[in-house]
Design a protein around this motif. Structure first.
Motif, mmCIF file in Angstrom:
data_model
loop_
_atom_site.group_PDB
_atom_site.id
_atom_site.type_symbol
_atom_site.label_atom_id
_atom_site.label_comp_id
_atom_site.label_asym_id
_atom_site.label_seq_id
_atom_site.Cartn_x
_atom_site.Cartn_y
_atom_site.Cartn_z
ATOM 1 N N HIS A 95 22.927 39.872 42.255
ATOM 2 C CA HIS A 95 22.201 40.874 41.471
ATOM 3 C C HIS A 95 22.905 41.138 40.137
ATOM 4 O O HIS A 95 23.439 42.225 39.898
ATOM 5 N N PRO A 96 22.894 40.146 39.241
ATOM 6 C CA PRO A 96 23.584 40.314 37.958
ATOM 7 C C PRO A 96 22.974 41.408 37.084
ATOM 8 O O PRO A 96 23.673 41.978 36.234
ATOM 9 N N ASP A 97 21.697 41.736 37.270
ATOM 10 C CA ASP A 97 21.094 42.795 36.464
ATOM 11 C C ASP A 97 21.707 44.154 36.767
ATOM 12 O O ASP A 97 21.699 45.048 35.912
ATOM 13 N N ASP A 98 22.220 44.303 37.970
ATOM 14 C CA ASP A 98 22.838 45.577 38.354
ATOM 15 C C ASP A 98 24.342 45.602 38.109
ATOM 16 O O ASP A 98 24.898 46.644 37.767
ATOM 17 N N PRO A 101 27.593 42.524 32.938
ATOM 18 C CA PRO A 101 28.203 43.299 31.846
ATOM 19 C C PRO A 101 27.317 44.431 31.325
ATOM 20 O O PRO A 101 27.827 45.450 30.858
ATOM 21 N N LYS A 102 25.987 44.268 31.401
ATOM 22 C CA LYS A 102 25.071 45.297 30.921
ATOM 23 C C LYS A 102 24.401 46.054 32.070
ATOM 24 O O LYS A 102 23.489 46.848 31.845
ATOM 25 N N GLY A 103 24.836 45.804 33.284
ATOM 26 C CA GLY A 103 24.235 46.440 34.442
ATOM 27 C C GLY A 103 24.675 47.878 34.618
ATOM 28 O O GLY A 103 25.709 48.307 34.082
ATOM 29 N N THR A 104 23.908 48.619 35.385
ATOM 30 C CA THR A 104 24.212 50.027 35.635
ATOM 31 C C THR A 104 25.571 50.205 36.300
ATOM 32 O O THR A 104 26.293 51.158 36.037
ATOM 33 N N TYR A 105 25.932 49.245 37.173
ATOM 34 C CA TYR A 105 27.170 49.356 37.942
ATOM 35 C C TYR A 105 28.185 48.287 37.523
ATOM 36 O O TYR A 105 28.907 47.741 38.351
ATOM 37 N N HIS A 106 28.242 48.001 36.244
ATOM 38 C CA HIS A 106 29.078 46.908 35.744
ATOM 39 C C HIS A 106 30.552 47.078 36.074
ATOM 40 O O HIS A 106 31.268 46.103 36.325
ATOM 41 N N ALA A 107 31.032 48.322 36.109
ATOM 42 C CA ALA A 107 32.457 48.546 36.366
ATOM 43 C C ALA A 107 32.835 48.236 37.807
ATOM 44 O O ALA A 107 34.013 48.015 38.115
ATOM 45 N N THR A 108 31.856 48.209 38.699
ATOM 46 C CA THR A 108 32.146 47.858 40.093
ATOM 47 C C THR A 108 32.652 46.425 40.186
ATOM 48 O O THR A 108 33.607 46.131 40.915
ATOM 49 N N ALA A 109 32.002 45.525 39.464
ATOM 50 C CA ALA A 109 32.418 44.120 39.474
ATOM 51 C C ALA A 109 33.842 43.968 38.958
ATOM 52 O O ALA A 109 34.638 43.184 39.502
ATOM 53 N N ASP A 110 34.181 44.715 37.918
ATOM 54 C CA ASP A 110 35.540 44.638 37.375
ATOM 55 C C ASP A 110 36.566 45.105 38.404
ATOM 56 O O ASP A 110 37.614 44.487 38.595
ATOM 57 N N ARG A 111 36.238 46.173 39.113
ATOM 58 C CA ARG A 111 37.196 46.738 40.071
ATOM 59 C C ARG A 111 37.284 45.932 41.364
ATOM 60 O O ARG A 111 38.287 46.015 42.069
ATOM 61 N N MET A 112 36.249 45.167 41.693
ATOM 62 C CA MET A 112 36.303 44.379 42.920
ATOM 63 C C MET A 112 37.431 43.358 42.887
ATOM 64 O O MET A 112 37.925 42.941 43.938
ATOM 65 N N ARG A 113 37.865 42.982 41.710
ATOM 66 C CA ARG A 113 38.993 42.044 41.606
ATOM 67 C C ARG A 113 40.268 42.652 42.192
ATOM 68 O O ARG A 113 41.168 41.929 42.631
ATOM 69 N N GLN A 114 40.329 43.985 42.205
ATOM 70 C CA GLN A 114 41.509 44.653 42.751
ATOM 71 C C GLN A 114 41.532 44.652 44.276
ATOM 72 O O GLN A 114 42.525 45.054 44.887
ATOM 73 N N CYS A 115 40.435 44.223 44.916
ATOM 74 C CA CYS A 115 40.370 44.199 46.379
ATOM 75 C C CYS A 115 41.024 42.948 46.954
ATOM 76 O O CYS A 115 41.230 42.868 48.176
ATOM 77 N N ARG A 116 41.320 41.990 46.111
ATOM 78 C CA ARG A 116 41.942 40.753 46.557
ATOM 79 C C ARG A 116 43.451 40.936 46.701
ATOM 80 O O ARG A 116 44.035 41.878 46.146
#
Length: 241
Positions: A95-98, A101-116
């Protein structure tokens, strides 16, 4: 992805007084004391019988959402062996629209990198996973939650296994006070606009829809508290059936 109703239906608050009379003994006679005259029962009155029925619902609301999760293996068909981080990452990818980079929840993707491994777990949006049988098939299902940054919402997801495939059977985003599992039901608690009240939404398994479906929406008084305002979730791309 789910889409929440833009506004909840107005809920009428009714005060119901329940009067009970206890039979008491009078002296040593053992007799019963009358509780007074019984109120005459009144049948419901139908208002506006000629009112034209609505042909469509007032608000769009996904009764059930199903989506097969691609690219996440289920070793031995055991959902307990599924990596929750991979599950969330699969949703972000689907769901790239969500989450782009321009999605409503774009910062979630950035923070998911910290789960590794090696990441800052304090910045990881993924919450503790829970395993419980919610579908009634005798096997555990997976309940996940993760924060939807930069908003104040939380994603709630439930997954089951069909064959060797992971299937998402509940997807809901909301501003939450808490989430509970009660038997095979999932209950979400959300702040209301009125001080001292909250919403409680219940989801249960529907074997016909093969998904967790919206079952009950309650508007409850929980005591005096600070005025809080609920942030509606923007509409998102609907999940595949």
């Amino acid at each position: 992805m789910p889409s929440r109703r833009p506004a909840r239906t107005a809920l009428a608050l009714a005060a119901v007084a329940l009067l009970s009379a206890t039979a008491t003994a009078c002296g040593d006679t053992g007799g019963l004391r009358g509780a007074g005259p019984t109120t005459t029962a009144v049948s419901p009155t139908r208002l506006w019988p000629d009112l034209r029925p609505a042909s469509s619902p007032a608000y769009p609301y996904d009764v059930a959402t199903r989506e097969t999760v691609e690219g996440v293996p289920v070793p031995g068909g055991d959902i307990r062996k599924v990596d929750p981080v991979e599950v969330v990452e699969a949703e972000l990818k689907a769901h790239p629209d969500d989450y782009g980079p321009k999605g409503t929840y774009h910062a979630t993707a950035d923070r998911m990198r910290q789960c590794r491994p090696g990441g800052d777990r304090g910045r990881c949006p993924l919450l503790k996973p829970y395993h419980r049988d919610l579908t009634g098939d005798g096997r555990a299902d997976l309940t996940l939650g993760f924060r939807l940054y930069p908003t104040n919402q939380t994603a709630v997801r439930v997954y089951t296994v069909e064959g060797r495939r992971l299937v998402r059977v509940l997807a809901d985003n909301d501003a939450l006070l808490g989430v509970e599992l009660a038997g095979r039901a999932l209950i979400e608690r959300s702040p209301a606009d009125t001080s001292g009240y909250e919403y409680r939404t219940t989801w249960v398994w529907d074997p016909d829809e093969r998904a967790m479906v919206f079952s009950r929406d309650e508007y409850l008084h929980v005591g005096d508290g600070p005025h809080v305002r609920r942030t509606p979730s923007p509409s998102a791309s609907p999940g595949a059936r």
